[in-house]
Design a protein around this motif. Structure first.
Motif, PDB file in Angstrom:
ATOM      1  N   TRP A 198       0.818  -1.279  -0.047  1.00  0.00           N
ATOM      2  CA  TRP A 198       0.037  -0.030   0.154  1.00  0.00           C
ATOM      3  C   TRP A 198       0.749   1.407   0.016  1.00  0.00           C
ATOM      4  O   TRP A 198       0.489   2.231  -0.722  1.00  0.00           O
ATOM      5  CB  TRP A 198      -0.807  -0.008   1.143  1.00  0.00           C
ATOM      6  CG  TRP A 198      -2.175  -0.858   0.974  1.00  0.00           C
ATOM      7  CD1 TRP A 198      -2.149  -2.130   1.832  1.00  0.00           C
ATOM      8  CD2 TRP A 198      -3.089  -0.633   0.319  1.00  0.00           C
ATOM      9  NE1 TRP A 198      -3.337  -2.761   1.323  1.00  0.00           N
ATOM     10  CE2 TRP A 198      -4.005  -2.134   0.486  1.00  0.00           C
ATOM     11  CE3 TRP A 198      -3.668   0.054  -0.559  1.00  0.00           C
ATOM     12  CZ2 TRP A 198      -5.245  -2.259   0.120  1.00  0.00           C
ATOM     13  CZ3 TRP A 198      -5.057  -0.059  -1.202  1.00  0.00           C
ATOM     14  CH2 TRP A 198      -5.517  -1.084  -0.841  1.00  0.00           C
ATOM     15  N   ASP A 199       1.962   1.448   0.792  1.00  0.00           N
ATOM     16  CA  ASP A 199       2.637   2.537   0.917  1.00  0.00           C
ATOM     17  C   ASP A 199       4.206   2.491   1.052  1.00  0.00           C
ATOM     18  O   ASP A 199       5.001   3.245   1.767  1.00  0.00           O
ATOM     19  CB  ASP A 199       2.150   3.206   2.150  1.00  0.00           C
ATOM     20  CG  ASP A 199       2.459   2.467   3.414  1.00  0.00           C
ATOM     21  OD1 ASP A 199       3.135   1.100   3.267  1.00  0.00           O
ATOM     22  OD2 ASP A 199       2.423   2.850   4.581  1.00  0.00           O
ATOM     23  N   THR A 247       5.452   6.012  -0.362  1.00  0.00           N
ATOM     24  CA  THR A 247       5.045   7.119   0.369  1.00  0.00           C
ATOM     25  C   THR A 247       6.079   6.922   1.687  1.00  0.00           C
ATOM     26  O   THR A 247       6.460   8.054   2.035  1.00  0.00           O
ATOM     27  CB  THR A 247       3.694   6.556   0.566  1.00  0.00           C
ATOM     28  OG1 THR A 247       2.795   6.688  -0.196  1.00  0.00           O
ATOM     29  CG2 THR A 247       3.330   7.767   1.776  1.00  0.00           C
ATOM     30  N   ARG A 248       6.389   5.701   2.112  1.00  0.00           N
ATOM     31  CA  ARG A 248       7.181   5.854   3.358  1.00  0.00           C
ATOM     32  C   ARG A 248       8.609   5.958   2.774  1.00  0.00           C
ATOM     33  O   ARG A 248       9.193   6.782   3.584  1.00  0.00           O
ATOM     34  CB  ARG A 248       6.969   4.261   3.802  1.00  0.00           C
ATOM     35  CG  ARG A 248       6.049   3.869   4.731  1.00  0.00           C
ATOM     36  CD  ARG A 248       5.915   2.725   5.441  1.00  0.00           C
ATOM     37  NE  ARG A 248       5.668   1.540   4.653  1.00  0.00           N
ATOM     38  CZ  ARG A 248       6.740   0.632   4.323  1.00  0.00           C
ATOM     39  NH1 ARG A 248       8.005   1.103   4.836  1.00  0.00           N
ATOM     40  NH2 ARG A 248       6.411  -0.252   3.625  1.00  0.00           N
ATOM     41  N   ARG A 308       8.574  10.015   2.246  1.00  0.00           N
ATOM     42  CA  ARG A 308       8.443  10.648   3.674  1.00  0.00           C
ATOM     43  C   ARG A 308       9.839  10.344   4.547  1.00  0.00           C
ATOM     44  O   ARG A 308      10.141  11.698   4.930  1.00  0.00           O
ATOM     45  CB  ARG A 308       7.459   9.926   4.470  1.00  0.00           C
ATOM     46  CG  ARG A 308       5.918  10.193   3.861  1.00  0.00           C
ATOM     47  CD  ARG A 308       5.772  11.781   3.954  1.00  0.00           C
ATOM     48  NE  ARG A 308       5.561  12.192   5.331  1.00  0.00           N
ATOM     49  CZ  ARG A 308       4.651  12.172   6.156  1.00  0.00           C
ATOM     50  NH1 ARG A 308       3.523  11.778   5.784  1.00  0.00           N
ATOM     51  NH2 ARG A 308       4.639  12.668   7.174  1.00  0.00           N
ATOM     52  N   ALA A 328       0.999   9.937  -4.385  1.00  0.00           N
ATOM     53  CA  ALA A 328       0.072   9.367  -3.313  1.00  0.00           C
ATOM     54  C   ALA A 328      -1.259   9.873  -3.293  1.00  0.00           C
ATOM     55  O   ALA A 328      -1.441  10.955  -3.668  1.00  0.00           O
ATOM     56  CB  ALA A 328       0.862   9.345  -2.111  1.00  0.00           C
ATOM     57  N   GLU A 357      -5.127  10.021  -0.367  1.00  0.00           N
ATOM     58  CA  GLU A 357      -5.498   9.652   0.952  1.00  0.00           C
ATOM     59  C   GLU A 357      -6.710   8.549   0.702  1.00  0.00           C
ATOM     60  O   GLU A 357      -7.252   8.513  -0.045  1.00  0.00           O
ATOM     61  CB  GLU A 357      -6.132  10.959   1.323  1.00  0.00           C
ATOM     62  CG  GLU A 357      -6.022  10.969   2.996  1.00  0.00           C
ATOM     63  CD  GLU A 357      -6.565  12.083   3.494  1.00  0.00           C
ATOM     64  OE1 GLU A 357      -6.546  12.452   4.733  1.00  0.00           O
ATOM     65  OE2 GLU A 357      -6.937  13.110   2.921  1.00  0.00           O
ATOM     66  N   SER A 380      -5.302   7.573   6.074  1.00  0.00           N
ATOM     67  CA  SER A 380      -3.661   7.283   5.600  1.00  0.00           C
ATOM     68  C   SER A 380      -3.303   7.455   4.392  1.00  0.00           C
ATOM     69  O   SER A 380      -4.374   7.613   3.299  1.00  0.00           O
ATOM     70  CB  SER A 380      -3.368   5.740   6.278  1.00  0.00           C
ATOM     71  OG  SER A 380      -3.994   4.853   5.328  1.00  0.00           O
ATOM     72  N   LEU A 381      -2.057   7.773   4.186  1.00  0.00           N
ATOM     73  CA  LEU A 381      -1.724   8.020   2.992  1.00  0.00           C
ATOM     74  C   LEU A 381      -1.030   6.673   2.162  1.00  0.00           C
ATOM     75  O   LEU A 381      -0.552   6.023   2.860  1.00  0.00           O
ATOM     76  CB  LEU A 381      -0.395   9.301   3.099  1.00  0.00           C
ATOM     77  CG  LEU A 381      -0.195   9.788   1.823  1.00  0.00           C
ATOM     78  CD1 LEU A 381      -1.134  10.732   1.640  1.00  0.00           C
ATOM     79  CD2 LEU A 381       1.036  10.447   2.052  1.00  0.00           C
ATOM     80  N   ILE A 382      -1.481   6.484   1.030  1.00  0.00           N
ATOM     81  CA  ILE A 382      -1.151   5.402   0.222  1.00  0.00           C
ATOM     82  C   ILE A 382      -0.706   5.533  -1.186  1.00  0.00           C
ATOM     83  O   ILE A 382      -0.972   6.799  -1.606  1.00  0.00           O
ATOM     84  CB  ILE A 382      -2.344   4.331  -0.038  1.00  0.00           C
ATOM     85  CG1 ILE A 382      -3.409   4.834  -0.759  1.00  0.00           C
ATOM     86  CG2 ILE A 382      -2.785   3.853   1.458  1.00  0.00           C
ATOM     87  CD1 ILE A 382      -4.520   3.905  -0.972  1.00  0.00           C
ATOM     88  N   ASP A 383       0.122   4.513  -1.605  1.00  0.00           N
ATOM     89  CA  ASP A 383       0.490   4.946  -3.024  1.00  0.00           C
ATOM     90  C   ASP A 383      -0.336   5.108  -4.273  1.00  0.00           C
ATOM     91  O   ASP A 383      -1.328   4.241  -4.054  1.00  0.00           O
ATOM     92  CB  ASP A 383       1.708   3.972  -3.173  1.00  0.00           C
ATOM     93  CG  ASP A 383       2.933   3.829  -2.642  1.00  0.00           C
ATOM     94  OD1 ASP A 383       3.272   4.764  -1.816  1.00  0.00           O
ATOM     95  OD2 ASP A 383       3.722   2.889  -2.529  1.00  0.00           O
ATOM     96  N   ARG A 430       0.179   0.875  -7.522  1.00  0.00           N
ATOM     97  CA  ARG A 430       0.823  -0.346  -6.827  1.00  0.00           C
ATOM     98  C   ARG A 430       0.746  -1.456  -7.953  1.00  0.00           C
ATOM     99  O   ARG A 430      -0.311  -1.766  -8.603  1.00  0.00           O
ATOM    100  CB  ARG A 430      -0.158  -0.621  -5.801  1.00  0.00           C
ATOM    101  CG  ARG A 430      -0.245   0.508  -4.763  1.00  0.00           C
ATOM    102  CD  ARG A 430      -1.104   0.423  -3.443  1.00  0.00           C
ATOM    103  NE  ARG A 430      -2.481   0.035  -3.907  1.00  0.00           N
ATOM    104  CZ  ARG A 430      -3.549   0.878  -4.275  1.00  0.00           C
ATOM    105  NH1 ARG A 430      -3.190   2.155  -4.019  1.00  0.00           N
ATOM    106  NH2 ARG A 430      -4.650   0.472  -4.515  1.00  0.00           N
TER     107      ARG A 430
END
Length: 624
Positions: free
Chosen positions: A168-169, A172-173, A176, A191, A193, A198-201, A204
């Motif tokens: 999912w992220d 993003t991670r 960040r 990304a 919301e 939460s923030l997701i890519d 994918r």
């Protein structure tokens, strides 16, 4: 590129502080040409003898071979295919100049400019991340997809292909941790919301192609579905963002731009793999739209690369599939064709294969042959329109004529229309006369964009002197003085109005000098030259300004007030002698008995002009 206008005084400062010789020397080998000028081989056209001239004293360049000219800003625009603002920003960075932008709306343009840099930086980091993921175990379907279409690891690296992990992220991670904020990633389209907050890519489990603008900056991605469980579209693109506008973007343009400019040709294909296949097969001018139809904004990008003008006409080649959708796209392209000055063609594979499939099936040569076998788009469009009707019936032939006639009427080159009238009549099996009437009727309906002759073109002018005549040469020298040394030419140049110029292009430049504020108010240099060029209403005059800016004066040593006085006296003398000749002709046609008052008035004017001509001749002869 910033979203607003740079202050005029900052642009002037960039022009003044930039050494054009240093900028051009990075691309062109320059050698002394005498008189303080430098020469080299032109980067804009092929030549064996150097005709590309740089005048460091005035910070301008001009090519006597192809007519390209301007300042350092214009050189970067032409050589690197940058916009005006992009060129100014690059030169300002070299010179250490802090640009100021005019504020519009609630947010200053400087903030917008800073935002772009952050979004571009986020995309650059994303490219690295996605590329590193392509070699992982989870990316095997992506590698297989590329391999099945004939692309090896080197090809994937050349186009920075990448893989977005299924999690999912992951991206993003990663971003960040590099200091990018959640709002920045959302604004960039990298990304989004989730419902949970939460923030997701955004991407994918997909194969990715970075989408770059002309400068080479990555501004978005195109992503291809790989897994059956993915319920999204086959291709997913970056959404509209402050830096990504799909109607302006052409995939592959960063790699193709130099060859497009060099060859004067652009090949429009439909997908990312088609661009890769064309480039690898030896068709380096291929580009593709990104999730949208080819439209007016794309045409604007290509016209800039092709230098698509009345003087220079390039080729635009569309490669659409031969199916119904491809035919519809081709006809839509013909409607847009009128926005180009250049010639438009279509290339359709006999087997209705796109370039990628064609390369796989038949090799690189087949892709090159596809482009080589192109046919004029108007021929294709006419054939598609006619094919809809039953030409064995009268109604079918007449209706086909009615539908096809407007296409012939839209052909830009009017000299070709009669030939296409004959061709259409032959294809329909009809006489020429009714087809010709139908085309003329269609042409009589003016397009919204049609324009009449410009005032300068409509103006009746006397026969212009030959370019190498004494009159033309002195006009040219006077203009050089105003362009190169306005501090010396000043009031003496401005005192002689446009009426003393007989060559039509010289006249336009003279009027441009006046519109730029006049020589008396100028201090010279590149800013002054660009002001004159900007005031010129046509390409011929703009090119002449560039040429005169680098052309040496016709004297040994530096210009002085005496040389200015002599040159301008010679210029005015030529005008006065022409008026004397006209006046003598008029005097001879007047009956001195029947029209005594008119005769003596003309005779007195003639004597006064002759006296003035003698004084000018003496002034013009001083020391020459």
């Amino acid at each position: 590129m910033a979203g607003g206008r740079i202050r005029d005084e900052d642009i002037a400062l960039v022009r003044e502080r930039t050494s054009i010789a240093d900028v051009i020397s990075e691309t062109v080998t320059l050698k002394s040409a005498g008189g303080g000028n430098l020469k080299g081989l032109c980067p804009f056209h092929d030549e064996k003898t150097p005709s590309f001239t740089v005048a460091p004293a005035r910070n301008v360049f001009f090519c006597h071979g192809c007519g390209q000219g301007g300042d350092a800003i214009k050189f970067l625009m032409d050589a690197e295919h940058l916009t005006f603002i992009e060129s100014v920003e690059r030169l300002a960075g070299r010179a250490g100049i802090q640009l100021r932008y005019i504020e519009t709306g609630a947010a200053p343009i400087r903030q917008q400019h800073g935002q772009k840099q952050r979004l571009v930086a986020a995309h650059a980091a994303a490219v690295e991340f996605y590329a590193s993921q392509l070699g992982t175990a989870g990316a095997r379907p992506a590698r297989e997809f590329l391999a099945q279409r004939g692309f090896d690891r080197a090809a994937a690296e050349r186009y920075d292909c990448g893989f977005a992990p299924e999690g999912w992220d992951h991206l993003t991670r990663h971003l960040r941790q590099k200091g990018f904020t959640a709002p920045e990633l959302i604004t960039a389209g990298l990304a989004r919301e989730a419902r949970s907050g939460s923030l997701i890519d955004r991407f994918r489990g997909r194969l990715l192609w970075p989408i770059r603008e002309l400068t080479g900056d990555v501004i978005g991605f195109g992503a291809r579905k790989l897994f059956d469980g993915d319920d999204g579209p086959k291709y997913l693109n970056t959404p509209e963002t402050p830096i990504y506008k799909k109607s302006h973007v052409l995939y592959g343009v960063d790699q193709a731009k130099r060859e497009i400019a060099k060859q004067g040709r652009a090949v429009i294909v439909e997908g990312y793999t088609d661009v890769m296949a064309c480039h690898l097969a030896g068709v380096p001018t291929a580009v593709a739209t990104c999730g949208t139809a080819f439209g007016a904004d794309h045409i604007g990008v290509l016209r800039r690369l092709l230098m698509d003008t009345d003087a220079i006409a390039g080729e635009i080649i569309f490669t659409f599939d031969g199916d119904a959708a491809g035919q519809k796209a081709a006809l839509r392209a013909f409607e847009e064709d009128q926005r180009f000055v250049g010639r438009t063609f279509i290339a359709v594979s006999p087997d209705n294969m796109d370039p990628c499939d064609l390369r796989l099936a038949k090799g690189d040569m087949a892709v090159r042959d596809l482009v080589a076998r192109r046919e004029p788009l108007v021929d294709f469009a006419l054939r598609q329109v006619i094919s809809r009707f039953d030409l064995d019936t009268v109604d079918g032939r007449v209706e086909a004529m009615r539908r096809a006639a407007p296409l012939v009427a839209k052909i830009k080159d009017r000299e070709k229309r009669p030939e296409y009238v004959r061709k259409l009549a032959g294809d329909l099996g009809m006489e020429i006369e009714p087809v010709q009437r139908a085309v003329l009727a269609a042409a009589a309906t003016p397009d919204k964009g049609a324009a009449g002759p410009t005032p300068s073109a409509a103006r009746a002018t006397p026969a212009a002197p030959a370019g190498d005549s004494p009159q033309a040469m002195v006009e040219r020298e006077a203009l050089k003085l105003a362009i190169q040394v306005p501090v010396l030419a000043g009031p003496m140049f401005d005192a002689l109005g446009p009426e003393v110029y007989q060559h039509p292009v010289h006249l336009v430049v003279r009027q441009a000098v006046a519109e730029a504020g006049g020589a008396a108010a100028a201090t010279g240099g590149v800013v002054w030259i660009e002001q004159i060029r900007d005031a010129c209403p046509d390409l011929a005059a703009q090119a002449l300004v560039g040429e005169l800016a680098v052309e040496p004066l016709r004297l040994d040593g530096d210009a002085d007030p005496r040389y200015v006085s002599i040159t301008l006296a010679r210029l005015e003398w030529g005008s006065v002698t022409a008026r004397i000749a006209n006046l003598k002709s008029k005097v001879q046609r007047v009956n001195p008995v029947a029209n005594k008052d008119e005769y003596f008035a003309l005779f007195g004017e003639l004597l006064s002009l002759e006296q003035h001509a003698r004084a000018l001749r003496e002034q013009a002869a001083g020391g020459l």
